[in-house]
Enzyme design. Sequence first.
Site, PDB file in Angstrom:
ATOM      1  N   ARG A  86       0.845  -1.190   0.000  1.00  0.00           N
ATOM      2  CA  ARG A  86       0.000   0.000   0.000  1.00  0.00           C
ATOM      3  C   ARG A  86       0.885   1.247   0.000  1.00  0.00           C
ATOM      4  NH1 ARG A  86      -3.190  -2.830  -1.709  1.00  0.00           N
ATOM      5  NH2 ARG A  86      -5.267  -3.403  -0.922  1.00  0.00           N
ATOM      6  N   GLU A 121      -3.537   7.378  -6.277  1.00  0.00           N
ATOM      7  CA  GLU A 121      -3.557   6.552  -7.489  1.00  0.00           C
ATOM      8  C   GLU A 121      -4.732   6.953  -8.380  1.00  0.00           C
ATOM      9  OE1 GLU A 121      -3.403   2.418  -6.428  1.00  0.00           O
ATOM     10  OE2 GLU A 121      -1.435   2.611  -5.469  1.00  0.00           O
ATOM     11  N   HIS A 169       0.132  -0.266 -10.042  1.00  0.00           N
ATOM     12  CA  HIS A 169      -0.655  -1.153  -9.174  1.00  0.00           C
ATOM     13  C   HIS A 169      -1.034  -2.437  -9.912  1.00  0.00           C
ATOM     14  CE1 HIS A 169      -3.305  -1.012  -5.332  1.00  0.00           C
ATOM     15  NE2 HIS A 169      -2.959  -2.251  -5.625  1.00  0.00           N
TER      16      HIS A 169
END
Length: 516
Positions: free
Chosen positions: A235, A264, A282
């Site tokens: 994270r 993000e 990601h």
Amino acid sequence: MSSPVKRVLISDVIDPCCGQILRENGLEVDIKVGLSHDDLKQEVKKYDGIVLRSGSMVTADIIRECTDLKVAAFAGTGTDNIDVKVASQEGVIVMNAPGANTVSTAEHTCAMICTVVRNIPKANKSMKEGKWETEKLTGIRLQGKTLAIIGLGAIGREVAKRMKVFQMTLIGYDPVVTKQQAKEIGVEWCTLSEIWSRADIITLHLPAIPQTFEMINDSVFTKCRRGVYLVNVARGAIVRERSLLKALRSGKCAAAALDVFHEEPTHNKELIEHPNVVATPHLGANTFEAQIRVAANVANQIADLAKCTKLSGTINCREMQGHFKAWCQLADNLGQIIATYIGELASQTNVQVMTFGNGVQGGARVMKHMIERRICKEQNQHLNSLKDLGLLVTASHGDVCTQLPSGVDNGLKVVVTKGTRQLSVVGSVRGSDAILCGFDADVFAHGVTLLGHILVYRCKDTDAFFPFSALSSSMSGFATSTSSDGHSWTLVNLKNPLDNFEPIRSLVDFVMQMSV
């Protein structure tokens, strides 16, 4: 039992098998991707459940205003996009798909480690520019180096299993993993202060919680070896990005491989364009196999919930998860008691449903649905909820209930108010059995199992045993509550249901019969 979940909204791009599985199980499914926050809030009001990925946010205002929402399922391992605290307070179950993308994320971590220490992105770029920079692109060998794995959960363990093959020294930290458990997977458990000074490479596998927020910061880099490598496929919030950038510029951090970021999509160009940063958008769980698994897992979990057969993958309902059928049965039983007590429904009738204890935080709205449906059934009302009659029905969660017997931590309480009359009923689950714990301030010391044919009555303490003469041939056991106002409750187990209990009615204030 009536299904607590009938309509589900899918608000992000998720493998089609999710919607297919839900529809095959009789649920109505709509897919609406790319909604603004306000539009999402208006849409969720129409649904019992929502499935999301990282493109949507189930925030506190959505949870509070969308009162029919009973489950929010994240198709992945995290729940960062759901306000779990408010969901728990409001009685909304939060699910994810634990383990479905573990291997994919571990593989991406290992790929990032190999990529960053061998300068592969730089070498690729150099070759495409027509260069041959062998010496400039020299990397380090993994064999003999020390890899620190921060977080020894499912993903951290899979990383350890794979990186062991490179003959690295593995050290690690996890607050809930013992030294022996770490040793069993080939990892030397260390404190964080020990890790910073020993690690050549640090890889992070922690959730984004207050305790881990920006834990990799200036202070940590000061304690690290010069030239340490940092890998984050967990994270973004775990790393303070300005501290990392500072460490990269000074050479304290040789290079970093990042799959996750504070924001993000990230707008931190300074960080991702640094020559010693390998960045991916990601992609940790982004394999075809993982996407199918997470989609199928959450779909099956919601389908099981809808059928009241099983509860799994929950973040805030672990105790209820283990004995879901019993909790559903308890809600149904309490609904029957409440319906009999209040008699004919009236507009001034209010019903409060409350769960208590850490193990059932997210279950209040599902329990409320079960109770409402049973009350409607007892009243011969063909309705989805009491709200359709204009009655006020609420669901919430509390930490402690004083009406639970000693040793019982989780409970379900229903309070009904009709005009000046009020009754509260409390129950719980012991093993796989629903138990009745008490009425109002009167408690059954050890709880009473709700099983078989049961007669429940309330009367003066002095009259508590008078009905026994009329029941002697039918009784198989009984329990009497404590007394708070000269009256107490008695529960009698019957061998067979009574055809007529009118003779008892004249001896008591209230009486009802139920079969479980």
